[in-house]
Design a protein around this motif. Structure first.
Motif, short mmCIF file in Angstrom:
data_model
loop_
_atom_site.label_atom_id
_atom_site.label_comp_id
_atom_site.label_asym_id
_atom_site.label_seq_id
_atom_site.Cartn_x
_atom_site.Cartn_y
_atom_site.Cartn_z
N PHE A 128 24.14 -8.87 -22.73
CA PHE A 128 24.43 -7.60 -23.40
C PHE A 128 25.88 -7.15 -23.18
N LYS A 129 26.55 -7.67 -22.17
CA LYS A 129 27.86 -7.16 -21.76
C LYS A 129 28.94 -7.23 -22.84
N PRO A 130 28.94 -8.21 -23.76
CA PRO A 130 29.97 -8.17 -24.80
C PRO A 130 30.00 -6.88 -25.60
N PHE A 131 28.87 -6.20 -25.73
CA PHE A 131 28.88 -4.94 -26.45
C PHE A 131 29.59 -3.84 -25.65
N VAL A 132 29.48 -3.92 -24.32
CA VAL A 132 30.20 -2.97 -23.47
C VAL A 132 31.70 -3.14 -23.65
N TYR A 133 32.16 -4.37 -23.54
CA TYR A 133 33.60 -4.61 -23.65
C TYR A 133 34.08 -4.48 -25.09
N GLY A 134 33.18 -4.74 -26.06
CA GLY A 134 33.56 -4.50 -27.45
C GLY A 134 33.83 -3.04 -27.71
N ALA A 135 33.00 -2.15 -27.12
CA ALA A 135 33.23 -0.72 -27.27
C ALA A 135 34.56 -0.31 -26.64
N ALA A 136 34.88 -0.89 -25.47
CA ALA A 136 36.13 -0.55 -24.79
C ALA A 136 37.33 -1.03 -25.60
N LEU A 137 37.26 -2.26 -26.10
CA LEU A 137 38.38 -2.78 -26.89
C LEU A 137 38.58 -1.98 -28.17
N ASP A 138 37.48 -1.52 -28.76
CA ASP A 138 37.57 -0.73 -30.00
C ASP A 138 38.24 0.62 -29.74
N LEU A 139 38.16 1.10 -28.50
CA LEU A 139 38.79 2.38 -28.14
C LEU A 139 40.22 2.21 -27.65
N GLY A 140 40.73 0.99 -27.66
CA GLY A 140 42.13 0.78 -27.32
C GLY A 140 42.40 0.04 -26.03
N PHE A 141 41.35 -0.27 -25.25
CA PHE A 141 41.57 -1.07 -24.05
C PHE A 141 41.99 -2.48 -24.46
N THR A 188 15.16 -9.44 -29.20
CA THR A 188 14.71 -10.79 -29.55
C THR A 188 15.91 -11.72 -29.64
N LEU A 189 15.65 -12.99 -29.55
CA LEU A 189 16.73 -13.97 -29.60
C LEU A 189 17.45 -13.92 -30.95
N ILE A 190 16.70 -13.76 -32.02
CA ILE A 190 17.36 -13.76 -33.33
C ILE A 190 18.22 -12.52 -33.52
N GLU A 191 17.81 -11.39 -32.96
CA GLU A 191 18.64 -10.18 -33.00
C GLU A 191 19.94 -10.39 -32.24
N MET A 192 19.83 -10.93 -31.05
CA MET A 192 21.02 -11.14 -30.21
C MET A 192 21.96 -12.15 -30.85
N THR A 193 21.41 -13.21 -31.41
CA THR A 193 22.26 -14.22 -32.04
C THR A 193 22.96 -13.63 -33.26
N GLY A 194 22.25 -12.82 -34.03
CA GLY A 194 22.86 -12.16 -35.17
C GLY A 194 23.97 -11.21 -34.76
N ALA A 195 23.79 -10.52 -33.62
CA ALA A 195 24.83 -9.60 -33.14
C ALA A 195 26.09 -10.37 -32.74
N VAL A 233 27.61 0.61 -30.59
CA VAL A 233 28.13 -0.72 -30.93
C VAL A 233 26.99 -1.74 -30.98
N ALA A 234 26.10 -1.70 -29.98
CA ALA A 234 24.98 -2.65 -29.95
C ALA A 234 24.07 -2.46 -31.15
N GLU A 235 23.74 -1.22 -31.46
CA GLU A 235 22.84 -0.95 -32.59
C GLU A 235 23.50 -1.35 -33.91
N ASP A 236 24.78 -1.04 -34.07
CA ASP A 236 25.46 -1.38 -35.32
C ASP A 236 25.60 -2.89 -35.49
N PHE A 237 25.64 -3.62 -34.39
CA PHE A 237 25.69 -5.08 -34.48
C PHE A 237 24.32 -5.68 -34.77
N GLY A 238 23.26 -4.87 -34.73
CA GLY A 238 21.95 -5.36 -35.14
C GLY A 238 20.87 -5.32 -34.09
N ILE A 239 21.11 -4.73 -32.92
CA ILE A 239 20.06 -4.62 -31.90
C ILE A 239 19.19 -3.43 -32.28
#
Length: 721
Positions: free
Chosen positions: A435-448, A535-542, A511-517
C-alpha cells in the motif's frame, strides 16, 4: 348259353344291401377267448366320478381364464393402441424437438479471436442423422441399441435381460440396467413431452431429475411415448432428435456441440476414434468427459470401437487404426485456458446475458492465451521447486496492460477449474507494505521529491480512542535520516507513517481510492502500513495507474458482447483509463522510487535480466499475506500468496516467493519483446551539507526568526505611538 338267344348276359354288380345273398369266403374256425370280467366296486366308481368332476372343473376354469385373459388383453391392446395413436397425434414436428434448452450458451473468445472457454448449455447447431459422420451414427447405435432398426420402440428381450442382470447383481428389477431402447432414451430426453415450467419446478436440475426417475408407471408412459414416436417419425428422425438432445459433458448439449467442444471440428467430420469417444460419454458424461480424464475417456472409446467392429460397422483395419490412434483433445480444449478469467468476465457482464441467458452469447475478451500459459507455468514451477511438499499455501496472479486490459488471471494453484474460488478477484486480504506507494504518491503530488528526507527513529504518537501507538520496522532497527526513495526501497514503516501524517491521511486515502481501491480503508495512522483489505486485481489495477502517468485505471476483460447472429455488439468495453489522480511528474518520480525497490531494495528477486522493473513488496502482520506487485514498460503484474484460512506463512515475505513467481511470470510474458525504458525521472542528486554548514544554517534560521520577532515588536510600538 341257352335262353339268352346267343347273347351274353349283362354284367351286374352285386347288391351291397337288401335281401340279396352275399357270397362270402368261409371264415376259419377260431376258438373265442373269454374276456375277463371287470369287477365293479363301489370305491372305484366313486373315484372315477370325482376325477371326472375335477377335470371338468379345471377345463371350465381354464376356459374362463382364457376368455377373461383374451378379452382383457384385447381391451388392453385397444387402450394401448388408442394411447399410442393419441400420443402420436400430439407430437410436434422434428425441428421443434431438436433444441429445447431453457438456458443459452456463452462462448468466450480471446484477443486473437480464438475460443478458449464455454459456459452455459452449449449447442453447436442442428444436425441430422444423415448429415453427421457415418462413424458417429454407427457408434451410437452399436453402443446404445444394436436392434434400433428392428424394434417398434421397445425391446422386450432387452427389458428381460436388464431385469435378469439387475436381480443377479442384488438390485431391484428396475434399478441399474434399464433395457431402454434408443427410442425410449429419446423419449426420456424429451421428458415425455412435458416442458420445463419455472413456476412448477424449483430448478431445472429438479425438473431433469424427475425426467430420469425410474418407476413402473413412468416406464409404462415411456413405452407408450416411445411407440408413439415410432408411429409418427422415421428411425432416422428419432436418431436425429437424440443426436441433438443428448448431454455429453462440459456443458455440451448434442453431438455437434461436443465435437466442437472437445475436438474443434463439426460432427460431420468425426473419424471412428472420435466418434467412439463421444458415443462412450453417453453412459456417464461428466465422469468420462475427456477434459476431466482423457485416459478414462480413451479406455471407454476402445470398448465402443470393439462393439462397432463386432457389429460390422468397422473393418479390421479401421478398428486397429482407431485403437492405435485414440482421439485426443483440441488445443483449446486441452489448455482449458482462463478458467478463472472466464468466471471473472462472466461476473462483470449483466447476469441476464451470461449466467441466466436464454440466448446464445459471444463474449470477446482481452485474454492472451500465451500470457495465461506463462502465468500458470511460473506458478507451477515455483510450487514444485521451492515450496515444501504437502503445503496448502495458495497463490494468485494477475497480468494486465497499463490501460487495465487483463491479459491473464490465475486464481489458485489448481488452474484447470471452472466455478472455483478465485483468489485474484474474490479474496479480500490486507495489503501490507504494497500500500505504501499511495502514501508516497500523495506526498509527491503535494510537491515532495524523492530526495526529501524523513527520520527513521523510535517514535510514538497518541491515537484518540486507542492510546499510544508506537510503530516498528520489520527489521526491528532504525536507519536514522533517510530519503523518501530509501524509505520506500527498504519498506521502512516509521517513515511511511510520518509521511502519511505529514501529508494527511485523508489525502493518502483519496489517492488510493482514486487509483481504484474500492474497499473500505482503515482509519488511523496504520493506514500507511496497509491494514486495509483489497483484492489482487484492484491492487494490480492501481499500480497500472502509476505506470500510465498517474491516470486511474479500471481493470476490464470484456471488449464486446454479441448475440449469436447479430453483427452489432450489444455491450462494449467497460473499463480502461479514467481520471487523473496525481500529476504526471509525481507518477514518473514514484515510478523511479519503485524502480529502486527492485534495484537495491526488498524486491531484488523480482529484477529482470534484460529490462527495467518497478514494484513493491508487501507482507502483513504475522506474515498471513505476502505480495509483490510491479511493472515493466509493457505489462503490470501482481502476485499474492497465503493460506485460505489466514494461517501465517513460514519464512515467506513479499520479497521472497511472491517476487520469484512474479519474475518467472514476467520473463515468460516478455519473451520475444524488445526492452523498453520505464517512464520515470530520476531526481537531481542532492549534496548533503557538512555538519558545520548544518549548524550555521540552523543558527541563521534562528537569527532570522529573532530578527522578525524584534521587527514585529518595534512595529507595534510605533503603531501605538
Amino acid at each position: 348259353m341257352s335262353g339268352t338267344n346267343g347273347k351274353k348276359p349283362p354284367l351286374r354288380a352285386e347288391k351291397r344291401y337288401g335281401t340279396a345273398t352275399k357270397r362270402t369266403k368261409p371264415a376259419p374256425n377260431k376258438v373265442a377267448k373269454p374276456k375277463p370280467k371287470r369287477q365293479k366296486t363301489a370305491s372305484a366308481g366313486g373315484n372315477g366320478r370325482i376325477r371326472g368332476a375335477f377335470g371338468a372343473l379345471l377345463r371350465w376354469i381354464a376356459r374362463l381364464i382364457w376368455k377373461v385373459t383374451s378379452r382383457t388383453a384385447l381391451v388392453c391392446a385397444l387402450i394401448l393402441g388408442a394411447a399410442v395413436v393419441y400420443t402420436a397425434t400430439t407430437l410436434p414436428d422434428v425441428a421443434s424437438l431438436l433444441d429445447a434448452r431453457t438456458r443459452g450458451s456463452v462462448t468466450l473468445i480471446d484477443r486473437e479471436g480464438e475460443i478458449f472457454a464455454w459456459r452455459g448449455d452449449q449447442y453447436g447447431g442442428q444436425i441430422t442423422a444423415s448429415s453427421v459422420s457415418k462413424h458417429l451414427k454407427h457408434a451410437v447405435v452399436a453402443t446404445e441399441d444394436k436392434r434400433f432398426y428392428r424394434h417398434f420402440g421397445i425391446s422386450p428381450r432387452g427389458v428381460a435381460s436388464a431385469v435378469r442382470i439387475n436381480l443377479s447383481e442384488g438390485r431391484g428389477p428396475l434399478s441399474g440396467h434399464g433395457g431402454s431402447t434408443l427410442t425410449q432414451q429419446t423419449a426420456k430426453l424429451l421428458c415425455l413431452g412435458v416442458p420445463f415450467d419455472p413456476e412448477t419446478w424449483d430448478s431445472e436440475a429438479a425438473y431433469e431429475a424427475d425426467c430420469r426417475r425410474t418407476t413402473i408407471w413412468r416406464k409404462a408412459k415411456e413405452a407408450i411415448y416411445a411407440m408413439a414416436m415410432e408411429a409418427r417419425f422415421s428411425k432416422d428422425e428419432i436418431l436425429t432428435i437424440y443426436l441433438n438432445r443428448a448431454y455429453l459433458g462440459a456443458s455440451a448439449r448434442g453431438f455437434q456441440a461436443a465435437a466442437q467442444r472437445y475436438f474443434g471440428i463439426d460432427a460431420a467430420n468425426l473419424n471412428p476414434a472420435q466418434s467412439a469417444m463421444l458415443a462412450g460419454l453417453l453412459t456417464a458424461p461428466t465422469r468420462l468427459a475427456p477434459t476431466n480424464n482423457l485416459q478414462r475417456s480413451q479406455d471407454r472409446a476402445a470398448t465402443v470401437v470393439r462393439l462397432m467392429y463386432e457389429q460390422e460397422y468397422l473393418t479390421t483395419a479401421e478398428r486397429d487404426q482407431a485403437w492405435e490412434n485414440p482421439a485426443t483433445l483440441s488445443k483449446a480444449a486441452e489448455k482449458r485456458a482462463g478458467g478463472y478469467f472466464a468466471d471473472w468476465v462472466m461476473d462483470t457482464a449483466p447476469s441476464f446475458l451470461t449466467r441466466e441467458t436464454t440466448e446464445d452469447v459471444f463474449l470477446y475478451t482481452t485474454l492472451d492465451q500465451r500470457l495465461q500459459t506463462a502465468a500458470e507455468d511460473a506458478m507451477k514451477l515455483i510450487f514444485e521447486t521451492k515450496v515444501r511438499e504437502g503445503s496448502l499455501a495458495q497463490a494468485a496472479i494477475v497480468v494486465m496492460s497499463s490501460d487495465g486490459a487483463v491479459r491473464a488471471m490465475v486464481g489458485g494453484r489448481e488452474t484447470k477449474v471452472s466455478g472455483a474460488f478465485n483468489r485474484a478477484s474474490m479474496a479480500m486480504r490486507q495489503t501490507g507494505s504494497a500500500f505504501k506507494p499511495f502514501v508516497y504518491g500523495a506526498a509527491l503530488d503535494l510537491g515532495f521529491t524523492p530526495n526529501a528526507t524523513v527520520v527513521d527513529e523510535p517514535w510514538c504518537m497518541d491515537v484518540p480512542g486507542s492510546g499510544e501507538y508506537c510503530p516498528k520496522n520489520y527489521t526491528k532497527d532504525f536507519k536514522g535520516r533517510v530519503t523518501l526513495a530509501q524509505a520506500l526501497a527498504q519498506s521502512l514503516n516509521i517513515p511511511a507513517i510520518r509521511v502519511s501524517e505529514s501529508v494527511g491521511r485523508e489525502n493518502v486515502g483519496r489517492v488510493a481510492e482514486d487509483f481504484g481501491i474500492e474497499s473500505d480503508l482503515a482509519v488511523g495512522p496504520a493506514i500507511a502500513l496497509g491494514t486495509s483489505e483489497s483484492t489482487l486485481i484492484e491492487m494490480t489495477g492501481a499500480y497500472a495507474g502509476i505506470l500510465n502517468g498517474g491516470q486511474s485505471v479500471r481493470p476490464y476483460g470484456l471488449t464486446e458482447l454479441r448475440l449469436q447472429g447479430d453483427d452489432a455488439p450489444l455491450i462494449g468495453k467497460e473499463g480502461g483509463l479514467g481520471e487523473r489522480v496525481i500529476t504526471e511528474q509525481a507518477a514518473r518520480s514514484l515510478t523511479w522510487m519503485m524502480h529502486q525497490v527492485t534495484e537495491t531494495g526488498t524486491g531484488q528477486r523480482a529484477k529482470l535480466p534484460d529490462r527495467q522493473t518497478a514494484g513493491k513488496t508487501g507482507t502483513t502482520q504475522a506474515a498471513r499475506d505476502a505480495w509483490f506487485i510491479g511493472f515493466t514498460a509493457d505489462y503490470v503484474a501482481g502476485v499474492w500468496m497465503g493460506y485460505d484460512d489466514n494461517t501465517p506463512l513460514t519464512g515467506v515475505t513479499g520479497g521472497g516467493l511472491p517476487a520469484e513467481i512474479w519474475r518467472e511470470t514476467m520473463v515468460r510474458v516478455h519473451e520475444g519483446l524488445p526492452a523498453r525504458a520505464l517512464p520515470m525521472d530520476a531526481p537531481l542528486k542532492a549534496v548533503a551539507p557538512a555538519p558545520q554548514a548544518q549548524e550555521r544554517k540552523k543558527k541563521r534560521k534562528l537569527d532570522d526568526r529573532a530578527e522578525r520577532v524584534l521587527i514585529d515588536v518595534l512595529r507595534n510600538l510605533l503603531d501605538k505611538n
